[in-house]
Design an enzyme around this catalytic site. Structure first.
Site, PDB file in Angstrom:
ATOM      1  N   ARG A 123       0.848  -1.196   0.000  1.00  0.00           N
ATOM      2  CA  ARG A 123       0.000   0.000   0.000  1.00  0.00           C
ATOM      3  C   ARG A 123       0.885   1.249   0.000  1.00  0.00           C
ATOM      4  NH1 ARG A 123      -5.027  -2.129   2.445  1.00  0.00           N
ATOM      5  NH2 ARG A 123      -5.157  -4.111   1.356  1.00  0.00           N
ATOM      6  N   GLU A 178       0.494   4.180   0.740  1.00  0.00           N
ATOM      7  CA  GLU A 178      -0.124   5.249   1.523  1.00  0.00           C
ATOM      8  C   GLU A 178       0.945   5.979   2.310  1.00  0.00           C
ATOM      9  OE1 GLU A 178      -4.015   4.359   3.663  1.00  0.00           O
ATOM     10  OE2 GLU A 178      -3.316   2.357   3.164  1.00  0.00           O
ATOM     11  N   ARG A 238      -0.357   2.076  13.037  1.00  0.00           N
ATOM     12  CA  ARG A 238      -0.942   0.851  12.513  1.00  0.00           C
ATOM     13  C   ARG A 238      -0.848   0.693  10.989  1.00  0.00           C
ATOM     14  NH1 ARG A 238      -6.435   0.585  11.583  1.00  0.00           N
ATOM     15  NH2 ARG A 238      -7.337   2.555  10.984  1.00  0.00           N
ATOM     16  N   HIS A 239      -0.102   1.589  10.353  1.00  0.00           N
ATOM     17  CA  HIS A 239       0.053   1.483   8.902  1.00  0.00           C
ATOM     18  C   HIS A 239       1.459   1.053   8.511  1.00  0.00           C
ATOM     19  CE1 HIS A 239      -3.695   3.868   8.735  1.00  0.00           C
ATOM     20  NE2 HIS A 239      -3.845   3.246   7.583  1.00  0.00           N
ATOM     21  N   GLU A 259      -9.515  -2.122  13.698  1.00  0.00           N
ATOM     22  CA  GLU A 259      -9.885  -2.966  12.567  1.00  0.00           C
ATOM     23  C   GLU A 259      -8.733  -3.905  12.181  1.00  0.00           C
ATOM     24  OE1 GLU A 259      -9.440  -1.465   8.656  1.00  0.00           O
ATOM     25  OE2 GLU A 259      -9.392  -3.629   8.400  1.00  0.00           O
ATOM     26  N   SER A 266     -11.277  -6.467   6.724  1.00  0.00           N
ATOM     27  CA  SER A 266     -12.327  -5.826   5.962  1.00  0.00           C
ATOM     28  C   SER A 266     -12.804  -6.864   4.950  1.00  0.00           C
ATOM     29  CB  SER A 266     -11.726  -4.602   5.272  1.00  0.00           C
ATOM     30  OG  SER A 266     -12.742  -3.769   4.827  1.00  0.00           O
ATOM     31  N   ARG A 304      -1.195  -6.669  12.472  1.00  0.00           N
ATOM     32  CA  ARG A 304      -2.190  -6.085  13.371  1.00  0.00           C
ATOM     33  C   ARG A 304      -2.766  -7.128  14.325  1.00  0.00           C
ATOM     34  NH1 ARG A 304      -5.906  -1.819   9.918  1.00  0.00           N
ATOM     35  NH2 ARG A 304      -4.181  -0.499   9.206  1.00  0.00           N
TER      36      ARG A 304
END
Lengths: 481, 481
Positions: free
Chosen positions: A260, A262, A268-269, A404, A407, A455
């Site tokens: 990812r 991002e 948490r990323h 989370e 998903s 996670r």
């Protein structure tokens, strides 16, 4: 590390020294005992052992060492006597910490438990000691600092180790009992995930990571130079696991890296993490999928609780947390229900935002729950709309300790509806043609989800940064080691 | 697929049709039986079943269908009578092949075995039939063509399917009994690999795929745009698994993608494949590592032979091959020995080239062997030189049916020697600094190897192209689907 003993004849000179590099010169017929097997049953036996020098303390005519293997350690003694000379004791005392040594020693039962070692009932009386691999004299971080609980020892001015120092010197940081425990438990999560799904009839698949088109619409994707063209790194195995369902594999899972791009520097990323992915055909209702996934998670929680208690306790010593709580069957709430409940409890959040809160955990006394029926607008284009209310969807997230970890959704398996949804999301149909075409030759209703391994480990153990559960984490600012 | 029956009143009109899309409208309390469970014990029971229309043949007042689930299929009949009208039979006969249907049917024992189906002792008498998902009328390839053995049926002008058509339409090609068997066996290889190593005390690790420097010297590496800088895709988990050894994990394995930017369009090269990687500390001789790896391979071969015989036989029907032969203990030859032997047998090859030949297989009657002690010059810089002959090294390859599946070695664990070897290979020391530094704080002697999953599956099954054992293969010319 070189000593000259010109003036003394050393009767023990063949009993210690720096070995030549092990280059497979010979096949030695020598059994090396494991530290964890050093128990009173071995008392008075002469054994060989290979271990690291964990600590060393010279005191007059003797030197106390702590020898370590992974999370296990034992006290050892070299003392001047008929098996060791003064020079030998001095040699032992001067070996750098973290060096690897071979020792021959007699196992001795001790009267008083050695509280500071994992092997509390015995110590070793060393008769020979050879350095197999030398560590540099200065370590970039001290293991005892690295396992010190936050805040402890601050008044005495004792150091703790910050995260960047740990990660920059990961090869040492990973030697701590805490790190050893974290990554053994992580290995257990993967094994429990796979074993549970294999028993349920799932097939493991391997999906490509280099892809020709950004599957999820194009944002946050890394570009790869691919010979004379360019390609992308898969943000999930989504397309491929769905193709496997359309190809009759019925129930599939995969474990592998997802990427990812991002630019998020949060606790948490990560830009690369390990995805535990599930996809399955169902008969009539996507709750069949939720039930399979929640049961898999429950089997993981039980397996960890029953088989990794030592690891959990070890991590807890440095990072205290409450035992992970879960219910059977798993708590499932509808998104709107949860929002209303939180509203009542005074927690405000946008009706269509991602919902993240620990409140539910407290209300229901569980660290694991499912939120179901998310607003359609916040989910990817391939999410099946709710048949009764087009504003909502057949989709769900799963939470551990309020954060989370998964998903998932029922997917649109009808190519016409999928086209309509993609257009609604303004996705270029040409780029997802092969994805849509996968559903043109008969596709069963299906759903699934993707779980972030790091996670799950972080939250199960009650840790506070996903970098603690990624061996070599990647984020926008970290690409090494 | 829409029919108008204006002139006939159809007494069976509620017994067939196209269902609305399954959107999880309801939780039906209906048990769906699996095709593989349709045996004479179920005779005369009324059951529900979901399956694909594999073939369909109308004949007067009846229609014969073959219904398929994965590798299992069963004959089914819709016949005009008190449960089915003429219109219903016509409807059933017109359902496109590969569509998915729900049928309610009575299981009937048959007098004569149905040779063309996996369920030979029963057939289904259909009383209701609903289309759950429609396939397009024209399929890009026919399943019966896709499983036809090479050459067979050529005189009758029957088609076989070429590889590109298969791969372009992988979602259909993967539905064949051959594909189903190949990838179920592949799933088994991964499971056997992990279970064997876990029993031996190995720990599973997860290593990053995005790396900051090309670990193996810089050739054949894919570049990734990484925010404002660039990075590479890992060509192997080499550095990371060695770091785990230096971090006291002792014995580790990992299963994950590896990336090679080689512009090779051969039957055995892929740009992305799945690596089964092993690394372990050893005591005195790297043959301890070879023994662990060969035993792991033997456990895989035995597990496949004992638990995947159906899959092996299924693949053999389309691609005939001899059963895979292996010895215990595994045959190990020195490289020079093998070259001399081949020379004697009339096979010439360069003394320092990669050695690839099926000759040894025939001489020793085994499809699996190890070549040991490769010339140092042909191995990576981190390979430990032979202590007795600096022209050779403590390295090995493993072969299945004469083709290489694993490359491995004792690694240099001494930072000074490693620096010397890197300089000899003209590698920029700055770029591998963190790699070399990993060995400065005490490193045990260690070795390992990397196995190509797709090659193991290809060669075990006696197939001839690695694309047959990669679900979604990547090569310089193929990035889709």
């Amino acid at each position: 590390m070189f000593f000259l003993f010109l003036f003394f004849k050393d009767f023990a000179k063949d009993r210690y020294g720096v070995s030549v590099m092990v280059q497979s010169q010979q096949k030695l017929d020598r059994v090396l005992v494991r530290v964890q097997d050093l128990t009173p049953e071995k008392a008075d036996q002469l054994i060989w052992l290979r271990a690291r020098i964990h600590t060393s303390r010279a005191k007059g005519k003797q030197c106390f060492l702590v020898l370590r293997q992974q999370q296990f350690n034992v006290q050892a003694l070299v003392a001047v006597g008929d098996r060791a000379s003064k020079q030998m004791v001095k040699f032992a005392a001067n070996i750098n910490k973290e060096s690897i040594v071979d020792v021959e020693a007699v196992v001795r039962k001790v009267e008083q438990k050695i509280e500071s070692c994992s092997q509390q009932d015995v110590e070793l009386h060393i008769e020979r000691i050879f350095v197999i691999s030398q560590a540099e004299p200065r370590l970039p971080l001290q293991l005892e600092d690295a396992i010190r609980p936050d805040g402890e020892g601050e008044e005495e001015g004792r150091a703790t180790v910050n995260q960047d120092t740990r990660l920059d010197n990961r090869v040492i940081d990973l030697r701590t009992t805490t790190s050893q425990a974290i990554f053994r438990l992580q290995s257990g999560v993967c094994q429990l995930f796979r074993d549970t799904l294999t028993k349920k009839g799932f097939v493991e698949i391997q999906t490509p990571k280099i892809i020709s088109a950004a599957s999820e619409g194009g944002a946050n994707v890394f570009t790869v130079s691919y010979f004379k063209t360019s390609a992308y790194l898969a943000q999930s195995p989504q397309l491929y696991k769905q193709m496997c369902i359309c190809a009759d594999f019925d129930k599939v899972f995969c474990v592998g890296p997802v990427f990812r791009a991002e630019d998020s520097n949060t606790h948490r990323h990560l830009t690369e993490f390990v995805g535990l992915d599930i996809e399955m055909a169902f008969n009539y209702h996507y709750h069949e999928v939720i039930d399979s996934i929640t049961d898999t998670m429950v089997q993981i929680f039980k397996g960890l609780r029953d088989n990794f208690q030592t690891e959990i306790q070890t991590v807890n010593k440095q990072f205290p947390s409450e035992p992970f709580k879960f219910l059977e069957p798993t708590l499932r709430l509808e998104y709107t229900e949860a929002v209303a409940m939180l509203h009542e409890a005074g927690v405000e959040m946008g009706d269509e935002d991602d919902l993240r809160s620990a409140c539910i955990t407290h209300l229901y006394d569980t660290d694991f729950y499912v939120l179901d029926k998310y607003p359609l607008a916040v989910r990817p284009f391939y999410t099946m709309p709710d048949p009764n209310n087009p504003k909502y969807s057949n989709s769900y997230d799963m939470f551990m300790r309020g954060e989370e970890i998964l998903s998932g959704a029922q997917r649109v398996h009808d190519p016409e509806l999928l086209t309509e949804r993609a257009l609604h999301h303004q996705i270029d149909l040409e780029k997802i043609k092969s994805y849509i075409d996968s559903f043109r030759y008969g596709a069963p209703p299906h759903g699934g989800g993707g779980i972030g391994l790091e996670r799950v480990c972080m939250l199960y153990l009650g840790l506070h940064n996903v970098r603690q559960t990624s061996m070599f984490p990647r984020d926008p600012k970290r690409l090494t080691p």
